[in-house]
Every structure is written in structure tokens, then in C-alpha cells.
Design a protein around this motif. Structure first.
Motif, PDB file in Angstrom:
ATOM      1  N   THR B 125      -1.834 -29.783 -17.825  1.00 25.60           N
ATOM      2  CA  THR B 125      -0.670 -29.116 -17.248  1.00 25.60           C
ATOM      3  C   THR B 125      -0.423 -27.770 -17.912  1.00 25.60           C
ATOM      4  OG1 THR B 125       0.727 -30.273 -18.805  1.00 25.60           O
ATOM      5  CG2 THR B 125       0.471 -31.270 -16.648  1.00 25.60           C
ATOM      6  N   GLY B 126      -1.216 -27.454 -18.924  1.00 28.22           N
ATOM      7  CA  GLY B 126      -1.104 -26.141 -19.555  1.00 28.22           C
ATOM      8  C   GLY B 126       0.074 -25.969 -20.484  1.00 28.22           C
ATOM      9  N   ILE B 127       0.544 -27.047 -21.102  1.00 29.29           N
ATOM     10  CA  ILE B 127       1.681 -26.871 -22.010  1.00 29.29           C
ATOM     11  C   ILE B 127       1.311 -27.247 -23.431  1.00 29.29           C
ATOM     12  CG2 ILE B 127       3.570 -27.138 -20.367  1.00 29.29           C
ATOM     13  CD1 ILE B 127       3.601 -30.105 -21.423  1.00 29.29           C
ATOM     14  N   GLU B 142       8.790 -25.368 -17.750  1.00 31.25           N
ATOM     15  CA  GLU B 142       7.936 -26.010 -18.751  1.00 31.25           C
ATOM     16  C   GLU B 142       8.347 -27.464 -18.961  1.00 31.25           C
ATOM     17  OE1 GLU B 142       7.207 -21.930 -21.355  1.00 31.25           O
ATOM     18  OE2 GLU B 142       8.939 -23.201 -21.725  1.00 31.25           O
ATOM     19  N   ARG B 143       9.655 -27.694 -18.861  1.00 29.82           N
ATOM     20  CA  ARG B 143      10.157 -29.054 -19.019  1.00 29.82           C
ATOM     21  C   ARG B 143       9.585 -29.966 -17.937  1.00 29.82           C
ATOM     22  NH1 ARG B 143      16.536 -29.472 -20.432  1.00 29.82           N
ATOM     23  NH2 ARG B 143      16.179 -27.540 -21.548  1.00 29.82           N
ATOM     24  N   GLN B 144       9.586 -29.430 -16.699  1.00 32.44           N
ATOM     25  CA  GLN B 144       9.052 -30.207 -15.586  1.00 32.44           C
ATOM     26  C   GLN B 144       7.578 -30.532 -15.847  1.00 32.44           C
ATOM     27  OE1 GLN B 144       9.692 -32.399 -13.231  1.00 32.44           O
ATOM     28  NE2 GLN B 144      11.224 -31.014 -12.400  1.00 32.44           N
ATOM     29  N   LEU B 145       6.839 -29.548 -16.369  1.00 29.03           N
ATOM     30  CA  LEU B 145       5.424 -29.778 -16.664  1.00 29.03           C
ATOM     31  C   LEU B 145       5.275 -30.816 -17.769  1.00 29.03           C
ATOM     32  CD1 LEU B 145       4.096 -26.116 -16.521  1.00 29.03           C
ATOM     33  CD2 LEU B 145       3.681 -27.938 -14.870  1.00 29.03           C
ATOM     34  N   ALA B 146       6.192 -30.787 -18.739  1.00 27.55           N
ATOM     35  CA  ALA B 146       6.135 -31.775 -19.820  1.00 27.55           C
ATOM     36  C   ALA B 146       6.350 -33.180 -19.260  1.00 27.55           C
ATOM     37  CB  ALA B 146       7.186 -31.459 -20.877  1.00 27.55           C
ATOM     38  N   PHE B 147       7.306 -33.312 -18.327  1.00 30.51           N
ATOM     39  CA  PHE B 147       7.551 -34.637 -17.752  1.00 30.51           C
ATOM     40  C   PHE B 147       6.376 -35.087 -16.884  1.00 30.51           C
ATOM     41  CE2 PHE B 147      11.758 -34.270 -19.364  1.00 30.51           C
ATOM     42  CZ  PHE B 147      12.190 -35.576 -19.482  1.00 30.51           C
ATOM     43  N   ILE B 148       5.735 -34.132 -16.220  1.00 26.42           N
ATOM     44  CA  ILE B 148       4.549 -34.500 -15.444  1.00 26.42           C
ATOM     45  C   ILE B 148       3.441 -34.956 -16.402  1.00 26.42           C
ATOM     46  CG2 ILE B 148       2.757 -33.628 -13.891  1.00 26.42           C
ATOM     47  CD1 ILE B 148       4.896 -31.880 -12.599  1.00 26.42           C
ATOM     48  N   SER B 149       3.308 -34.268 -17.539  1.00 31.10           N
ATOM     49  CA  SER B 149       2.302 -34.698 -18.519  1.00 31.10           C
ATOM     50  C   SER B 149       2.585 -36.111 -18.994  1.00 31.10           C
ATOM     51  CB  SER B 149       2.306 -33.787 -19.745  1.00 31.10           C
ATOM     52  OG  SER B 149       2.346 -32.457 -19.399  1.00 31.10           O
ATOM     53  N   ARG B 150       3.864 -36.403 -19.241  1.00 32.59           N
ATOM     54  CA  ARG B 150       4.203 -37.754 -19.682  1.00 32.59           C
ATOM     55  C   ARG B 150       3.810 -38.774 -18.621  1.00 32.59           C
ATOM     56  NH1 ARG B 150       9.655 -40.102 -18.712  1.00 32.59           N
ATOM     57  NH2 ARG B 150       8.385 -40.850 -17.004  1.00 32.59           N
ATOM     58  N   ALA B 151       4.086 -38.434 -17.352  1.00 36.87           N
ATOM     59  CA  ALA B 151       3.712 -39.349 -16.274  1.00 36.87           C
ATOM     60  C   ALA B 151       2.197 -39.538 -16.238  1.00 36.87           C
ATOM     61  CB  ALA B 151       4.223 -38.810 -14.943  1.00 36.87           C
ATOM     62  N   LEU B 152       1.451 -38.452 -16.440  1.00 35.39           N
ATOM     63  CA  LEU B 152      -0.001 -38.559 -16.399  1.00 35.39           C
ATOM     64  C   LEU B 152      -0.536 -39.390 -17.551  1.00 35.39           C
ATOM     65  CD1 LEU B 152      -1.018 -34.936 -15.417  1.00 35.39           C
ATOM     66  CD2 LEU B 152      -0.972 -36.971 -13.981  1.00 35.39           C
ATOM     67  N   ALA B 153       0.164 -39.330 -18.693  1.00 36.41           N
ATOM     68  CA  ALA B 153      -0.279 -40.106 -19.853  1.00 36.41           C
ATOM     69  C   ALA B 153      -0.233 -41.602 -19.558  1.00 36.41           C
ATOM     70  CB  ALA B 153       0.578 -39.774 -21.071  1.00 36.41           C
ATOM     71  N   GLN B 154       0.551 -41.991 -18.565  1.00 41.47           N
ATOM     72  CA  GLN B 154       0.585 -43.403 -18.174  1.00 41.47           C
ATOM     73  C   GLN B 154      -0.674 -43.803 -17.397  1.00 41.47           C
ATOM     74  OE1 GLN B 154       5.079 -42.815 -17.025  1.00 41.47           O
ATOM     75  NE2 GLN B 154       4.531 -44.916 -16.535  1.00 41.47           N
ATOM     76  N   GLU B 155      -1.517 -42.819 -17.104  1.00 45.56           N
ATOM     77  CA  GLU B 155      -2.722 -43.035 -16.299  1.00 45.56           C
ATOM     78  C   GLU B 155      -2.422 -43.843 -15.044  1.00 45.56           C
ATOM     79  OE1 GLU B 155      -5.718 -44.668 -18.868  1.00 45.56           O
ATOM     80  OE2 GLU B 155      -5.615 -42.956 -20.218  1.00 45.56           O
TER      81      GLU B 155
END
Lengths: 338, 265
Positions: B125-127, B142-155
């Protein structure tokens, strides 16, 4: 990066451990009779006898153990509640849980049950605390998350109601019971019943161990209950278990030490500043710091106006209460609202 | 992948969604649109098991979601909701929380794999350059991207998003949606997202579901759903539907009352 974090945690915990040891030595040394650290190690490790042995092992040590258990338990409860309510200003005292626990203790005295068995008193304070929690829990789940102001106001009102009921009990109780009830409203660590002291210590340590099973869930709670659910946390079970645990810890602490306010507020706040907001280290950190803080406050309370002895709740109330006002003015920062 | 059968749900007395039937195949990119209060968010909440169905059921890969364990569900569905409450976590701490469903019982510390997975998601996500910053110090985008990263970490297999572009400027809107479209194509992640902006929905989603008063009003490709009759029916607003000259997707234009009156005259 992550290992650096673990090293940071390790150092902080070690420092707290040393401050706890320092507080214990300080408390063993000071009192109406002063001892040097050498005398104390002589008594503990060398088996030196005499009055010093008696004072250190039978007067000061039980009190220190009690302060350790109560301080640790209250501070731990504070940190758990702050995690559950996502609110840095809640703790057993400000939520009225301590007051309700004292009311329970008072009831068991006036009903004459307290004398029948040593553990009746902690049981009744636990029930008082649990009832207060049930009220908060009900309000919390029925109307969604209580706003911070509402939550604190409800807590303050519950404290008032409990205090009034305790006064009612005091006005109708037998004279010989009066002194022991006053004790609960002031918060003092002069309890000498070993069974109660041991119960308090075991509950506090067991509470810490159980809280650790939920450390990661509390981390997830930082984002809110729904987000925690998205992360696979069984929110209802976690809340229920932790509320019961918090009632138990508060109940036992209050039955052994009376209402000692603000330990659960001031201590975790400072621990957060140094440790960050990860509950995996906050729980142990708050426990150690709370124990050291209360041992220190209690030593002050019993030496500051010799030969008189102040209740420890007076000292924690003054320190913690002023701190509460300070934290309230800075709460935007504390909450990360910014 | 996801199958919703005759779903009816709501809060307390109020019924919000009624008789919803929806099927999403693996790899789909679905946009849920509709007026305020039509039940879009409730649909997301029902799929993520925050709202219990009154009737009907929701199946995920053949399993009823209410019979799955919390962890199992969290490993399959990740949600980026509208509340961006953060406490004072750092970006990295937030993303690592996404690994929580993979922690074993009595495991307290994240493993090297967890950290690597989190770093991979932040790089995607580039953060990653922000990873040590507290979240409340970074911008909304950036916050939205951070939350998307968290969601992706759940695979997850299915990613649900509730208005991922609200509060964002156009540059960040495009950045977030481009990212989602990339994830959808490259990781063949199934995405269902609620969007207010009809043009963005048309541009990025391959299928749109239009919800109106708790029912599915229409579903189909953007050009099937976004016709001026349908929009005027549902939103009670006069619009013009043109074609985007580059992507040839439908493009909804609004006209002010003054201009409408002038035209009429």
C-alpha cells in the motif's frame, strides 16, 4: 525493529522491578523505629532475633505484602477497565466499583456474617463490585458505548449512592462495628488477618496471569469493539470474563484495604508514557508500578505524622485526585483524539 | 464465494434490509450504491457478522458464517469500516493487529512471519515509510491505506470496505481505488465496497448493486445500473448520464436548480 521493542520492554520491566524492590526496602526500614538495610538483611538472611525480627517480620512485612497485592490489583484493574472502555480516566474508584465493594463489605459486617468466616467479607465486597459492574455493563450494552462523560458521571453517582448507604449502615450499626466500617471508607492497610492478606496476594497474582490471556484482545479493543470483532476476537466473552475478573480484583482489594482511590488511574497513565499502549507489557508494568506506588504511599502515610498513622487512601487520594484533574485537562492528548 | 439468501435484518424494532439475495463469485469487484439510509452499511455489517439476520442466511464458501469460529471468519473476511478510531498505535502496531487471527492459543509475541507479512502489506500500500509514526499524526488518506494494510495482513479471501474514499481528496481517492483494483487483479481478492460516489463506482467496479429502501433495486454492470431513469427513480434527483470519453464507463452529472429552470425556459 521488533526485537528492539522487546529489549525496550525488558529494560522497562526490569527498572520497575528494581523500583518495587527499592520501595520494599524503604518500607521495611522506615517506621516508628528506623532500621538500616544491614539490620534488615541480618533479620531476613542471618536469622537475627529480638525486637527487630518481630517488627520486621510480623508488623512491616505483612503490611508490605498487602500493599503490594492491593496496589498491584487496583492498578491492574484500572488498566483493564481503561482498555475495555477505551477511556483513560476510568478505574475502580472513578467508576464507583470500589464504593460498591465497600458497601458489600459493610453489609456483611452489619448482618453479622463477617465474623463467621474469614472469606465472607471478600465475597461480599466481590458481590458489591459485581453488582456495580452489572449496572455499568447494562447501561453500556443497552445504549451502545456510553460516552466518557456519562460513564464517569454514572460512576461518581454510584460512589455517592454507595457512600450514602454506607452512612446509613453506620448510623444504625452497633458501636463495636462502627470502627471497622469507617476503616472501609478511608482505605487503610493495617489489616493483620493473614488469611485475608494471603487471599489478596493470590488473587492479585492469579488476576495478572488471567489478564495476560486477554492481552492481545485488549490490544484489538484499542480500535473499538466492532474492529476487535473483525479481527476475530470473541468480544462478548472477553468483556464478560474481564468484568468478572475486575470485580474480583476490586472486591478482594477493597475487603483487605478499604477504598483506596486513584491508584488505578495515575499509575497506568505513567506506565503508558514509558511503555506505549501495548497491553502485553502494560499489564505487568502497571501491576509492578502500582505495587511499588502503594507501598511507597503507605510508608509515607504511616511515617509522615508520627506517632499518628494516616490511612493510605489519604495520600493516594491527594496525589491521584490532583492527577485526575490534570489528566482531564489534557485528555485530548491522552485519548489520542487530537 | 459469498452467497446471501433471502436476508432480512435490522436493529431492535427497525428492519433495515429485506429479502436480499446476492451472490459474489471469487475475484469479483462489486460496488454497493444507494441513497443515505438505504441499508448499504448494514449489508456490510451483516456479512461481517455484526448484525444477526432475522431471516435468511449468509454462506461463505458453502459455510454459514454464524457457524464459523471468530478466528476462521477473520481469516476469510477483512473489513475496512468507516470508523477510523486508532487510539495511539503506530502504523506498524496497527497492521500487526491484522495478524491476530493467526496467533495460536497462549502465543503472546508476533513471529518473524507475522512481522514480514505486515511489512509486505505496508509495502504493497506504499506506507512502509510511515510505519513508526503514531496513526493520529498521519493524514486521512494515509490512515485509510494503513487500515487497508491491516485488512490485507489478515490474508482474507473477501475484502469489505465501507466508503473507503469519504474524507479523501481526489488524488487519494484515485490512489486508494487504484490500489484496490490492483489487489483485485493481482491477488484475485474478492472485493465488495460501499461507495457514495456513483462515478467512482462506475469507473472501478465491474458490477454494481443498487440498494433502495432495504431491497436490491437493480444489479448489473455499471452501464446497466447507472441509467438516468434508474437514478432518478431511486435518488429522486435530476441527472444526466454521459459516457466517460476515456474509459467509456457511465458518468453521472448533476445540474443545479437554477440551470434546470433556465433550460426549461
Amino acid at each position: 525493529m521488533i526485537t528492539k521493542k522487546y529489549i525496550h520492554w525488558g529494560i522497562c520491566l526490569l527498572l520497575l522491578f528494581f523500583s518495587l524492590a527499592a520501595a520494599i526496602i524503604f518500607a521495611l526500614c522506615h517506621g516508628p523505629v528506623k532500621f538500616s538495610p544491614a539490620q534488615i538483611s541480618g533479620v531476613i538472611f542471618g536469622g537475627a532475633g529480638g525486637i527487630a525480627r518481630d517488627v520486621i517480620l510480623n508488623v512491616r512485612l505483612p503490611r508490605i505484602i498487602l500493599a503490594l497485592a492491593v496496589g498491584g490489583a487496583l492498578s491492574l484493574t484500572g488498566v483493564i477497565l481503561q482498555g475495555l472502555f477505551r477511556n483513560p480516566l476510568v478505574e475502580p474508584y472513578t467508576l464507583g466499583i470500589s464504593g460498591a465493594a465497600a458497601l458489600g463489605a459493610g453489609l456483611s459486617i452489619i448482618l453479622g456474617l463477617a465474623k463467621t468466616a474469614a472469606l465472607i467479607l471478600p465475597l461480599f465486597s466481590f458481590l458489591g463490585a459485581a453488582a456495580a459492574f452489572a449496572i455499568l455493563y447494562f447501561l453500556n450494552s443497552r445504549r451502545g458505548i456510553l460516552k466518557m462523560e456519562e460513564l464517569l458521571l454514572t460512576g461518581v453517582m454510584m460512589s455517592f449512592i454507595s457512600a450514602s448507604l454506607i452512612m446509613l449502615i453506620m448510623s444504625v450499626c452497633r458501636r463495636e462495628d462502627l470502627r471497622s466500617i469507617i476503616f472501609w471508607t478511608m482505605g487503610s492497610l493495617s489489616e493483620t488477618n493473614w488469611v485475608l492478606i494471603k487471599t489478596a496476594l493470590c488473587t492479585a497474582v492469579a488476576g495478572l496471569a488471567i489478564a495476560y490471556l486477554f492481552a492481545l484482545d485488549l490490544n484489538a479493543f484499542t480500535l473499538g469493539e466492532e474492529e476487535a470483532r473483525h479481527l476475530g476476537v470473541d468480544v462478548d466473552r472477553v468483556k464478560r470474563t474481564l468484568f468478572i475478573l475486575a470485580s474480583l480484583l476490586t472486591g478482594v482489594s477493597v475487603s483487605a484495604g478499604g477504598i483506596i482511590g486513584f491508584v488505578g488511574l495515575a499509575v497506568p497513565h505513567f506506565v503508558r508514557i514509558f511503555f506505549g499502549n501495548d497491553y502485553r507489557v502494560l499489564l505487568a508494568g502497571s501491576f509492578l508500578a502500582g505495587a511499588a506506588f502503594l507501598i511507597f504511599c503507605d510508608t509515607l502515610a504511616r511515617t509522615i505524622v508520627l506517632p499518628m498513622e494516616l490511612p493510605a487512601g489519604v495520600i493516594t487520594g491527594i496525589i491521584g485526585g490532583s492527577f485526575f484533574i490534570y489528566a482531564l485537562t489534557r485528555r485530548k492528548v491522552a485519548l489520542g483524539e487530537k | 464465494m459469498l452467497e446471501i439468501k433471502n436476508l432480512t435484518c435490522g436493529y431492535d424494532e427497525k428492519i433495515v434490509l429485506q429479502g436480499i439475495d446476492l451472490k459474489a463469485n471469487a475475484g469479483e469487484f462489486i460496488g454497493v450504491i444507494g441513497p443515505n439510509g438505504s441499508g448499504k452499511t448494514t449489508l456490510i455489517r451483516a456479512i461481517s457478522r455484526l448484525v444477526r439476520p432475522r431471516a435468511g442466511s449468509i454462506f461463505l464458501a458453502g459455510k454459514n458464517i454464524w457457524q464459523m469460529s471468530f478466528n476462521e471468519l477473520a481469516k476469510t473476511i477483512a473489513v475496512v469500516s468507516q470508523s477510523l478510531e486508532t487510539g495511539s498505535l503506530s502504523v506498524e502496531e496497527l497492521v500487526i493487529l491484522g495478524r491476530l487471527p493467526y496467533f495460536r492459543r497462549f502465543q503472546f509475541l508476533e513471529t518473524r512471519q507475522d512481522v514480514e507479512a505486515a511489512e509486505r502489506c505496508m509495502a504493497l500500500t506504499g506506507i512502509i515509510r510511515l510505519k513508526d509514526k503514531p496513526i493520529y499524526t498521519i493524514s486521512f488518506g494515509e490512515r485509510q491505506l494503513a487500515f487497508i494494510s491491516r485488512a490485507l495482513a489478515q490474508e482474507p479471501k473477501l475484502l469489505l470496505l465501507d466508503e473507503p474514499t469519504s474524507h479523501l481528496d481526489i488524488a487519494h481517492q484515485v490512489q486508494v481505488l487504484d490500489l484496490l483494483s490492483k489487489l483485485n487483479k493481482e491477488l484475485s481478492l474478492t472485493i465488495i465496497m460501499v461507495l457514495h460516489d456513483l462515478n467512482l463506482a462506475a469507473e472501478y467496479c465491474r458490477r454494481l448493486v443498487l440498494i433502495h429502501e432495504g431491497r436490491i433495486h437493480k444489479t448489473g454492470t455499471p452501464s446497466e445500473v447507472l441509467t438516468y431513469q434508474t437514478i432518478e427513480d431511486v435518488y429522486k434527483t435530476v441527472v444526466l448520464v454521459e459516457k466517460n470519453p476515456v474509459s467509456s464507463k457511465p458518468c453521472v452529472l448533476l445540474v443545479s436548480e437554477e440551470e434546470r429552470n433556465r433550460k426549461r425556459r
